[in-house]
Design a protein around this motif. Structure first.
Motif, PDB file in Angstrom:
ATOM      1  N   LEU A 120       1.014  -1.175  -0.007  1.00 12.98           N
ATOM      2  CA  LEU A 120      -0.069   0.017   0.013  1.00 12.98           C
ATOM      3  C   LEU A 120       0.831   1.178  -0.004  1.00 12.98           C
ATOM      4  O   LEU A 120       0.651   2.180  -0.775  1.00 12.98           O
ATOM      5  N   LEU A 121       1.790   1.243   0.930  1.00 17.28           N
ATOM      6  CA  LEU A 121       2.826   2.424   0.882  1.00 17.28           C
ATOM      7  C   LEU A 121       3.550   2.851  -0.409  1.00 17.28           C
ATOM      8  O   LEU A 121       3.650   3.821  -0.809  1.00 17.28           O
ATOM      9  N   ARG A 122       3.652   1.626  -0.994  1.00 18.00           N
ATOM     10  CA  ARG A 122       4.582   1.977  -2.033  1.00 18.00           C
ATOM     11  C   ARG A 122       3.629   2.469  -3.256  1.00 18.00           C
ATOM     12  O   ARG A 122       4.237   3.276  -4.012  1.00 18.00           O
ATOM     13  N   ARG A 123       2.451   1.857  -3.245  1.00 12.56           N
ATOM     14  CA  ARG A 123       1.595   2.436  -4.347  1.00 12.56           C
ATOM     15  C   ARG A 123       1.219   3.608  -4.022  1.00 12.56           C
ATOM     16  O   ARG A 123       1.085   4.780  -4.966  1.00 12.56           O
ATOM     17  N   PHE A 124       0.818   4.313  -2.630  1.00 11.45           N
ATOM     18  CA  PHE A 124       0.667   5.477  -2.461  1.00 11.45           C
ATOM     19  C   PHE A 124       1.934   6.687  -2.803  1.00 11.45           C
ATOM     20  O   PHE A 124       1.746   7.536  -3.375  1.00 11.45           O
ATOM     21  N   TYR A 125       3.294   6.084  -2.246  1.00  7.99           N
ATOM     22  CA  TYR A 125       4.126   7.149  -2.294  1.00  7.99           C
ATOM     23  C   TYR A 125       4.563   7.291  -4.008  1.00  7.99           C
ATOM     24  O   TYR A 125       5.222   8.333  -4.376  1.00  7.99           O
ATOM     25  N   GLY A 126       4.434   6.248  -4.757  1.00 10.79           N
ATOM     26  CA  GLY A 126       4.330   6.239  -6.218  1.00 10.79           C
ATOM     27  C   GLY A 126       3.694   7.253  -6.768  1.00 10.79           C
ATOM     28  O   GLY A 126       3.924   8.251  -7.573  1.00 10.79           O
ATOM     29  N   ALA A 127       2.369   7.321  -6.464  1.00 17.42           N
ATOM     30  CA  ALA A 127       1.481   8.195  -6.769  1.00 17.42           C
ATOM     31  C   ALA A 127       1.773   9.936  -6.371  1.00 17.42           C
ATOM     32  O   ALA A 127       1.894  10.711  -6.959  1.00 17.42           O
ATOM     33  N   ALA A 128       2.036   9.606  -5.020  1.00 20.87           N
ATOM     34  CA  ALA A 128       2.440  11.088  -4.332  1.00 20.87           C
ATOM     35  C   ALA A 128       3.814  11.814  -5.041  1.00 20.87           C
ATOM     36  O   ALA A 128       3.873  12.820  -5.160  1.00 20.87           O
ATOM     37  N   PHE A 129       4.674  11.020  -5.235  1.00 18.88           N
ATOM     38  CA  PHE A 129       6.007  11.242  -5.757  1.00 18.88           C
ATOM     39  C   PHE A 129       5.670  12.111  -7.115  1.00 18.88           C
ATOM     40  O   PHE A 129       6.069  13.186  -7.544  1.00 18.88           O
ATOM     41  N   ALA A 130       4.848  11.448  -7.865  1.00 20.69           N
ATOM     42  CA  ALA A 130       4.645  11.832  -9.117  1.00 20.69           C
ATOM     43  C   ALA A 130       3.475  12.944  -9.456  1.00 20.69           C
ATOM     44  O   ALA A 130       3.364  13.587 -10.331  1.00 20.69           O
ATOM     45  N   ASP A 131       2.794  13.288  -8.253  1.00 18.46           N
ATOM     46  CA  ASP A 131       1.635  14.325  -8.290  1.00 18.46           C
ATOM     47  C   ASP A 131       2.352  15.636  -8.450  1.00 18.46           C
ATOM     48  O   ASP A 131       3.215  16.053  -7.738  1.00 18.46           O
ATOM     49  N   PRO A 132       1.938  16.560  -9.398  1.00 14.53           N
ATOM     50  CA  PRO A 132       2.428  17.895  -9.534  1.00 14.53           C
ATOM     51  C   PRO A 132       2.215  18.790  -8.345  1.00 14.53           C
ATOM     52  O   PRO A 132       2.979  19.494  -8.080  1.00 14.53           O
ATOM     53  N   LEU A 133       1.276  18.535  -7.490  1.00 16.72           N
ATOM     54  CA  LEU A 133       0.899  19.376  -6.268  1.00 16.72           C
ATOM     55  C   LEU A 133       1.603  19.189  -5.160  1.00 16.72           C
ATOM     56  O   LEU A 133       2.546  19.847  -4.405  1.00 16.72           O
ATOM     57  N   ILE A 134       1.805  17.831  -4.777  1.00 20.18           N
ATOM     58  CA  ILE A 134       2.457  17.610  -3.531  1.00 20.18           C
ATOM     59  C   ILE A 134       3.782  16.729  -3.941  1.00 20.18           C
ATOM     60  O   ILE A 134       4.889  16.817  -2.837  1.00 20.18           O
ATOM     61  N   GLY A 135       4.034  16.101  -5.123  1.00 19.88           N
ATOM     62  CA  GLY A 135       5.462  15.618  -5.369  1.00 19.88           C
ATOM     63  C   GLY A 135       6.607  16.147  -5.174  1.00 19.88           C
ATOM     64  O   GLY A 135       7.342  15.841  -4.546  1.00 19.88           O
ATOM     65  N   PRO A 136       6.680  17.639  -5.380  1.00 18.31           N
ATOM     66  CA  PRO A 136       7.812  18.560  -5.100  1.00 18.31           C
ATOM     67  C   PRO A 136       8.156  18.444  -3.721  1.00 18.31           C
ATOM     68  O   PRO A 136       9.510  18.578  -3.427  1.00 18.31           O
ATOM     69  N   PHE A 137       7.306  18.299  -2.747  1.00 16.52           N
ATOM     70  CA  PHE A 137       7.726  18.355  -1.366  1.00 16.52           C
ATOM     71  C   PHE A 137       8.379  17.012  -1.024  1.00 16.52           C
ATOM     72  O   PHE A 137       9.337  17.048  -0.186  1.00 16.52           O
ATOM     73  N   PHE A 138       8.029  16.035  -1.533  1.00 15.52           N
ATOM     74  CA  PHE A 138       8.951  14.768  -1.299  1.00 15.52           C
ATOM     75  C   PHE A 138      10.273  14.786  -2.032  1.00 15.52           C
ATOM     76  O   PHE A 138      11.367  14.519  -1.661  1.00 15.52           O
ATOM     77  N   THR A 139      10.067  15.088  -3.803  1.00 18.00           N
ATOM     78  CA  THR A 139      11.198  14.750  -4.597  1.00 18.00           C
ATOM     79  C   THR A 139      12.286  16.092  -4.339  1.00 18.00           C
ATOM     80  O   THR A 139      13.527  15.834  -4.283  1.00 18.00           O
ATOM     81  N   GLU A 140      11.940  17.266  -4.290  1.00 16.16           N
ATOM     82  CA  GLU A 140      12.740  18.430  -4.365  1.00 16.16           C
ATOM     83  C   GLU A 140      13.192  19.136  -3.069  1.00 16.16           C
ATOM     84  O   GLU A 140      14.000  19.275  -2.712  1.00 16.16           O
ATOM     85  N   ILE A 141      11.988  19.171  -2.160  1.00 19.09           N
ATOM     86  CA  ILE A 141      12.219  20.044  -0.908  1.00 19.09           C
ATOM     87  C   ILE A 141      12.831  19.049   0.063  1.00 19.09           C
ATOM     88  O   ILE A 141      13.959  19.512   0.716  1.00 19.09           O
ATOM     89  N   ALA A 142      12.111  17.903   0.356  1.00 21.17           N
ATOM     90  CA  ALA A 142      12.635  16.910   1.283  1.00 21.17           C
ATOM     91  C   ALA A 142      13.694  16.036   0.892  1.00 21.17           C
ATOM     92  O   ALA A 142      14.421  15.346   1.673  1.00 21.17           O
ATOM     93  N   GLY A 143      13.686  15.802  -0.207  1.00 23.27           N
ATOM     94  CA  GLY A 143      14.665  14.836  -1.030  1.00 23.27           C
ATOM     95  C   GLY A 143      14.388  13.496  -0.368  1.00 23.27           C
ATOM     96  O   GLY A 143      15.308  12.751  -0.225  1.00 23.27           O
ATOM     97  N   THR A 144      13.305  13.024  -0.239  1.00 21.17           N
ATOM     98  CA  THR A 144      12.907  11.815   0.315  1.00 21.17           C
ATOM     99  C   THR A 144      13.476  10.433  -0.385  1.00 21.17           C
ATOM    100  O   THR A 144      13.329  10.514  -1.323  1.00 21.17           O
ATOM    101  N   ASP A 145      14.097   9.702   0.315  1.00 18.67           N
ATOM    102  CA  ASP A 145      14.854   8.571   0.015  1.00 18.67           C
ATOM    103  C   ASP A 145      13.795   7.350   0.334  1.00 18.67           C
ATOM    104  O   ASP A 145      13.611   7.083   1.515  1.00 18.67           O
ATOM    105  N   LEU A 146      12.893   7.084  -0.646  1.00 14.28           N
ATOM    106  CA  LEU A 146      11.762   6.224  -0.320  1.00 14.28           C
ATOM    107  C   LEU A 146      12.124   4.960   0.317  1.00 14.28           C
ATOM    108  O   LEU A 146      11.470   4.546   1.105  1.00 14.28           O
ATOM    109  N   GLU A 147      13.387   4.293  -0.101  1.00 10.75           N
ATOM    110  CA  GLU A 147      13.836   2.955   0.780  1.00 10.75           C
ATOM    111  C   GLU A 147      14.192   3.280   2.060  1.00 10.75           C
ATOM    112  O   GLU A 147      13.941   2.405   2.927  1.00 10.75           O
ATOM    113  N   ALA A 148      14.706   4.437   2.448  1.00 12.54           N
ATOM    114  CA  ALA A 148      14.874   4.618   3.899  1.00 12.54           C
ATOM    115  C   ALA A 148      13.545   5.136   4.532  1.00 12.54           C
ATOM    116  O   ALA A 148      13.409   4.692   5.904  1.00 12.54           O
ATOM    117  N   HIS A 149      12.790   5.774   4.044  1.00 16.48           N
ATOM    118  CA  HIS A 149      11.334   6.236   4.526  1.00 16.48           C
ATOM    119  C   HIS A 149      10.417   5.064   4.632  1.00 16.48           C
ATOM    120  O   HIS A 149       9.626   5.333   5.970  1.00 16.48           O
TER     121      HIS A 149
END
Length: 149
Positions: free
Chosen positions: A16-45
């Motif tokens: 479930l979390l992999r499905r959710f974060y896949g969508a969240a990372f790709a989302d134009p509204l909230i994705g940048p918070f994960f990818t650009e601002i936080a630089g979230t390492d999904l495997e660590a998170h």
């Protein structure tokens, strides 16, 4: 995949979390918070967030981290609005609904809404959840998303 059963174990949460974060990372509204601002390492998170949800749904994992601090840091870098939290909940609902049906799935969605609203209120003040804060917080129980990318 048709949702046919409830969330039953840690494996279900991981999927479930992999499905959710896949969508969240790709989302134009909230994705940048994960990818650009936080630089979230999904495997660590993922193990940490799975601990959070395992504790919330099954009471079987330890989660002693401060869930507010990372959100406060994001908010300091770029303000989080009701629209951001609303989108998070939309994606969370769609992810849960796409995989599961049952009491734990419903509890996961309800818990997600409570968490989003609590974080929004704590970051921006109590009125922000219902007043003009960039779109307002949408009561997502009223929305139905048919799919997540």
């Amino acid at each position: 995949m048709r949702a046919t059963r409830d969330i039953s174990d840690r494996h279900d949460l991981d999927v479930l979390l992999r499905r959710f974060y896949g969508a969240a990372f790709a989302d134009p509204l909230i994705g940048p918070f994960f990818t650009e601002i936080a630089g979230t390492d999904l495997e660590a998170h993922l193990p940490r967030i799975a601990d959070f949800w395992e504790r919330a749904l099954f009471r079987t994992a330890d989660y002693g981290r401060d869930a507010f601090a990372p959100h406060a840091a994001l908010h300091a870098a770029r303000p989080l609005t009701a629209a951001h939290f609303g989108r998070w909940v939309q994606l969370w609902h769609a992810s849960v609904d796409g995989l599961h049906r049952g009491p734990r799935a419903e509890r996961a969605k309800e818990q997600g809404e409570r968490i989003a609203l609590a974080l929004l209120r704590r970051l921006t003040g109590p009125a922000a959840a219902t007043e003009g804060t960039g779109g307002g917080f949408v009561p997502l129980a009223a929305l139905e998303l048919r799919s997540v990318a």
